[in-house]
Design a protein around this motif. Structure first.
Motif, short mmCIF file in Angstrom:
data_model
loop_
_atom_site.label_atom_id
_atom_site.label_comp_id
_atom_site.label_asym_id
_atom_site.label_seq_id
_atom_site.Cartn_x
_atom_site.Cartn_y
_atom_site.Cartn_z
N VAL A 29 11.28 100.29 2.42
CA VAL A 29 12.52 101.07 2.39
C VAL A 29 12.97 101.41 0.97
N TRP A 30 12.87 100.47 0.05
CA TRP A 30 13.40 100.69 -1.29
C TRP A 30 12.74 101.88 -1.98
N ASP A 31 13.57 102.66 -2.69
CA ASP A 31 13.04 103.75 -3.50
C ASP A 31 12.88 103.28 -4.94
N ASP A 32 12.44 104.17 -5.83
CA ASP A 32 12.19 103.78 -7.22
C ASP A 32 13.44 103.30 -7.93
N GLU A 33 14.58 103.88 -7.60
CA GLU A 33 15.82 103.46 -8.25
C GLU A 33 16.14 102.00 -7.92
N GLN A 34 15.94 101.63 -6.66
CA GLN A 34 16.20 100.24 -6.26
C GLN A 34 15.18 99.29 -6.88
N TRP A 35 13.94 99.73 -7.01
CA TRP A 35 12.93 98.91 -7.69
C TRP A 35 13.31 98.71 -9.15
N LEU A 36 13.78 99.76 -9.81
CA LEU A 36 14.16 99.65 -11.21
C LEU A 36 15.35 98.70 -11.38
N GLN A 37 16.30 98.77 -10.47
CA GLN A 37 17.49 97.94 -10.57
C GLN A 37 17.16 96.46 -10.37
N ASN A 38 16.22 96.16 -9.50
CA ASN A 38 15.95 94.77 -9.14
C ASN A 38 14.73 94.16 -9.81
N PHE A 39 13.70 94.98 -10.07
CA PHE A 39 12.48 94.45 -10.68
C PHE A 39 12.20 95.04 -12.06
N ARG A 40 13.06 95.92 -12.53
CA ARG A 40 12.93 96.55 -13.85
C ARG A 40 11.64 97.36 -13.98
N MET A 41 11.12 97.84 -12.89
CA MET A 41 9.93 98.70 -12.91
C MET A 41 9.84 99.46 -11.60
N ARG A 42 9.18 100.60 -11.63
CA ARG A 42 8.96 101.36 -10.41
C ARG A 42 7.91 100.69 -9.55
N LYS A 43 7.90 101.06 -8.29
CA LYS A 43 6.95 100.44 -7.37
C LYS A 43 5.51 100.70 -7.79
N ALA A 44 5.22 101.91 -8.28
CA ALA A 44 3.86 102.23 -8.70
C ALA A 44 3.42 101.33 -9.86
N THR A 45 4.34 101.07 -10.79
CA THR A 45 4.02 100.17 -11.90
C THR A 45 3.77 98.76 -11.40
N PHE A 46 4.61 98.34 -10.48
CA PHE A 46 4.46 97.00 -9.89
C PHE A 46 3.10 96.86 -9.20
N MET A 47 2.72 97.85 -8.42
CA MET A 47 1.44 97.79 -7.70
C MET A 47 0.27 97.81 -8.68
N GLY A 48 0.42 98.54 -9.79
CA GLY A 48 -0.63 98.53 -10.80
C GLY A 48 -0.78 97.16 -11.44
N LEU A 49 0.35 96.49 -11.68
CA LEU A 49 0.32 95.14 -12.22
C LEU A 49 -0.38 94.19 -11.26
N CYS A 50 -0.06 94.33 -9.98
CA CYS A 50 -0.69 93.47 -8.96
C CYS A 50 -2.20 93.70 -8.91
N ALA A 51 -2.61 94.95 -9.06
CA ALA A 51 -4.04 95.26 -9.04
C ALA A 51 -4.76 94.59 -10.22
N GLU A 52 -4.09 94.54 -11.38
CA GLU A 52 -4.68 93.90 -12.54
C GLU A 52 -4.86 92.40 -12.33
N LEU A 53 -3.93 91.78 -11.59
CA LEU A 53 -3.94 90.32 -11.43
C LEU A 53 -4.61 89.86 -10.15
N ALA A 54 -5.00 90.80 -9.31
CA ALA A 54 -5.47 90.46 -7.96
C ALA A 54 -6.67 89.52 -7.98
N LEU A 55 -7.60 89.74 -8.89
CA LEU A 55 -8.82 88.94 -8.92
C LEU A 55 -8.52 87.46 -9.10
N ASN A 56 -7.49 87.14 -9.87
CA ASN A 56 -7.14 85.75 -10.13
C ASN A 56 -6.13 85.17 -9.15
#
Length: 212
Positions: free
Chosen positions: A79-106
Motif C-alpha cells: 500500500v505505501w507509496d514512495d512518500e511514505q517510504w521516504l518518511q519512515n525508511f528514509r529511502m524509496r521502495k526501489a532503493t530499498f529493494m536494491g539494497l536487499c538484492a545486494e545483501l540477499a546472498l548473505n
C-alpha cells in the motif's frame, strides 16, 4: 531463545517422553489382551498414528506462536507509496529493494520444520527501523510480527552483511595525507574528516589544543 520458553519446551519434552512410554505400554497391553489375530503391520500402524498425533500436538503447543505480519506484508509492501517510504525508511521502495538484492546472498535462509525463514526484505527493514527509532526490541518485534530475540539476531546478521558487502564500496577514506593537509589549510590542524550535520563537542587539553 527466552529462558521461560526454553523451560516450557524442556518440560514439555520430558512430559512427552513419559507419555510416549505410557502410550507404548498401553498399546502393547491392548494387543496382548485382544483375542483377534492381528499382523505386526497393524500394530506398527496404530503406534505410528498415535505417536504422530501426540508429537504434532506438542509441536503446535510449543512452537507455533501467533504473530501479526499484516502491517509489513500488506500495508508497507503493498500500500505505501514512495512518500511514505521516504518518511519512515528514509529511502524509496526501489532503493530499498536494491539494497536487499545486494545483501540477499548473505541474508537468505532456508525454511525449517519449525517455521518459515524471514524474508531478506523484512530483515533489512527491521534493521533500518530499529536504527532510525528509539523503539525497544519488543516494540519492533510487535511491529513486524516476530519475537523479541529474533530482532537481536536480525540486527547482528544484517549489520555483518552490510560490513562485509557494502562498507568498502560506500565508505572510502581516500588519500589521508591530502585530507589532513586540506583541513590544516582551513585552520583545522590534525583533522582527518568531518561528520556532516553533527555537532560533536570536544574538550581539548589546554596545553595541547592543536593536537586534539
Amino acid at each position: 531463545m527466552e529462558p521461560k520458553l526454553l523451560r516450557s519446551m524442556l518440560t514439555g519434552l520430558a512430559s512427552t517422553s513419559r507419555l510416549a512410554a505410557e502410550l507404548f505400554l498401553k498399546i502393547q497391553s491392548d494387543e496382548e489382551s485382544d483375542d483377534d489375530s492381528k499382523s505386526p503391520d497393524t500394530y506398527d500402524t496404530k503406534l505410528l498414528l498415535a505417536f504422530t498425533e501426540m508429537l504434532s500436538t506438542v509441536e503446535r503447543r510449543f512452537w507455533a506462536q501467533e504473530t501479526s505480519t499484516e502491517w509489513w506484508d500488506h500495508i508497507v509492501m503493498e500500500v505505501w507509496d514512495d512518500e511514505q517510504w521516504l518518511q519512515n525508511f528514509r529511502m524509496r521502495k526501489a532503493t530499498f529493494m536494491g539494497l536487499c538484492a545486494e545483501l540477499a546472498l548473505n541474508l537468505r535462509r532456508k525454511d525449517t520444520r519449525l517455521g518459515a525463514a524471514l524474508p531478506v526484505e523484512k530483515q533489512v527493514a527491521i534493521l533500518i527501523w530499529k536504527l532510525a527509532t528509539p523503539d525497544s526490541y519488543r516494540s519492533v518485534g510487535n511491529q513486524f510480527g516476530v519475537g523479541k530475540s529474533t530482532i537481536g539476531i536480525v540486527l547482528m546478521q544484517v549489520c555483518r552483511a552490510i560490513n562485509l558487502i557494502l562498507l568498502r564500496r560506500t565508505v572510502t577514506l581516500g588519500n589521508m595525507q591530502e585530507i589532513v593537509d586540506g583541513f590544516a589549510q582551513m585552520g583545522f590542524p590534525n583533522c582527518g574528516g568531518a561528520i556532516d550535520g553533527t555537532h560533536s563537542p570536544i574538550l581539548a587539553p589546554p596545553h595541547l589544543a592543536s593536537e586534539s
